[in-house]
Write a protein that holds these residues in place. Sequence first.
Motif, short mmCIF file in Angstrom:
data_model
loop_
_atom_site.label_atom_id
_atom_site.label_comp_id
_atom_site.label_asym_id
_atom_site.label_seq_id
_atom_site.Cartn_x
_atom_site.Cartn_y
_atom_site.Cartn_z
N UNK A 83 -6.85 15.01 -1.95
CA UNK A 83 -6.51 14.28 -0.74
C UNK A 83 -6.89 12.81 -0.88
N UNK A 84 -8.02 12.54 -1.52
CA UNK A 84 -8.44 11.16 -1.74
C UNK A 84 -7.47 10.43 -2.68
N UNK A 85 -7.02 11.13 -3.72
CA UNK A 85 -6.07 10.52 -4.66
C UNK A 85 -4.77 10.19 -3.96
N UNK A 86 -4.34 11.06 -3.06
CA UNK A 86 -3.12 10.78 -2.29
C UNK A 86 -3.29 9.56 -1.40
N UNK A 87 -4.49 9.33 -0.93
CA UNK A 87 -4.75 8.23 0.00
C UNK A 87 -4.94 6.90 -0.72
N UNK A 88 -5.69 6.92 -1.83
CA UNK A 88 -5.92 5.68 -2.59
C UNK A 88 -4.61 5.19 -3.19
N UNK A 89 -4.33 3.91 -3.04
CA UNK A 89 -3.10 3.34 -3.57
C UNK A 89 -1.92 3.54 -2.66
N UNK A 113 3.10 -0.88 -11.90
CA UNK A 113 3.55 -0.82 -10.50
C UNK A 113 4.40 0.43 -10.29
N UNK A 114 5.28 0.70 -11.24
CA UNK A 114 6.19 1.83 -11.13
C UNK A 114 5.43 3.15 -11.00
N UNK A 120 3.27 8.07 -5.22
CA UNK A 120 3.13 8.21 -3.78
C UNK A 120 4.45 8.23 -3.01
N UNK A 121 5.57 8.01 -3.68
CA UNK A 121 6.85 7.99 -2.99
C UNK A 121 7.84 8.94 -3.67
N UNK A 122 8.62 9.62 -2.90
CA UNK A 122 9.60 10.58 -3.43
C UNK A 122 10.90 9.85 -3.75
N UNK A 123 10.86 9.03 -4.81
CA UNK A 123 12.03 8.28 -5.24
C UNK A 123 12.16 8.38 -6.75
N UNK A 167 0.47 -4.31 -7.14
CA UNK A 167 0.12 -2.90 -7.28
C UNK A 167 -0.54 -2.40 -6.00
N UNK A 168 -1.47 -3.20 -5.46
CA UNK A 168 -2.19 -2.79 -4.25
C UNK A 168 -1.27 -2.65 -3.05
N UNK A 169 -0.20 -3.45 -3.01
CA UNK A 169 0.72 -3.43 -1.86
C UNK A 169 1.95 -2.56 -2.10
N UNK A 170 2.01 -1.87 -3.23
CA UNK A 170 3.22 -1.15 -3.62
C UNK A 170 3.70 -0.18 -2.56
N UNK A 171 2.77 0.48 -1.87
CA UNK A 171 3.14 1.49 -0.87
C UNK A 171 2.84 1.02 0.56
N UNK A 172 2.72 -0.31 0.73
CA UNK A 172 2.47 -0.91 2.04
C UNK A 172 1.29 -0.23 2.76
#
Length: 337
Positions: A83-89, A113-114, A120-123, A167-172
């Motif tokens: 759960x922490x890994x999902x949250x970080x980044x 970045x990719x 974290x994104x389903x793309x 990188x830090x902003x990649x997932x807003x």
Amino acid sequence: MTELLNVTGLTTSFHTSRGRVQAVRGVDLTVKPGEILGIVGESGSGKSVTCMSILRLLKRQGRIEGGSAVFDGRDLMELDEDALTDLRGNEIGVIFQDPMSSLNPTLTVGEQVIETVLRHRNIGRRAARARAVELFEMVRIPSAATRVDAYPHEFSGGMRQRVMIAIALACEPKLLIADEPTTALDVTIQRQILSLIKELQGRLGMAVILITHDLGVIAETADRVMVMYGGMVMEEAPVAEIFALPRHPYTRGLMASIPDPRTAGEGRLSPIPGTPPDMSDPPKGCPFAPRCPVAMRVCAEEMPRLYEAGGPANRSRCWLMDEAAPARAPYNTEDAA
């Protein structure tokens, strides 16, 4: 306004060959959505360890010994590693101190970045690459479409820091933790990086925790300031108020030790005498007492609490805030200049 992050009683120690080093001692902090909280203090004051404890990214010897960190309704101390890994980044982004050691030298900057976006994104990969180019353009890296294929060593220090921001902003994220983001950069690049962080914070509406030892950075960027020393919060106030009337002697010492360009050449700086406390054996009273110019006997014998100091948003951990303390202007008087 509901708090995005609420940390209570955070306590972290490192167990070393010298014994237990008490790096963070009962820290409380809050961050509201869209707010920039500046955390300032000397090296070793506990700034970075506090934030790494919140993220549970401590080195092997580090142990969180108490406290809670509730982020958007979830206690980060209670989450499992997945759960922490999902949250970080994703919901919390981090800009680390040294971009050269934080970036993988064997991967292109675009790939780094990719992989964050794909995690974290389903793309698909093509869309993730397009997102990397978009982010590089957002942080104003020239020729973004081709620079994504460059390696970290091909970038200057300022450009590597922009990659870290991308990188830090990649997932807003809802919260960005920036740990000394302008360390080792020249003054011009520092200003550019700080302006960029503030601009992106306003555009994305995220909250920011900005860790620094530079009060000038705090003055230009933060909404609220938390001053740390000896692993504890010494003072907290809105940025304008803490510069207009710092309540804690340590805060005053920090400000007096900074050169003022308006008075260049007019007298000497006033360094804080002495050295920071040994956190393997911290003093039982106020950690700043041995260096404090207005210390009283009680300061060395008993730890002061955080007193309200001039308003509900202002706090100072100083016995001079106590009703029974002698009036030692300008530390505990409203009309002090």
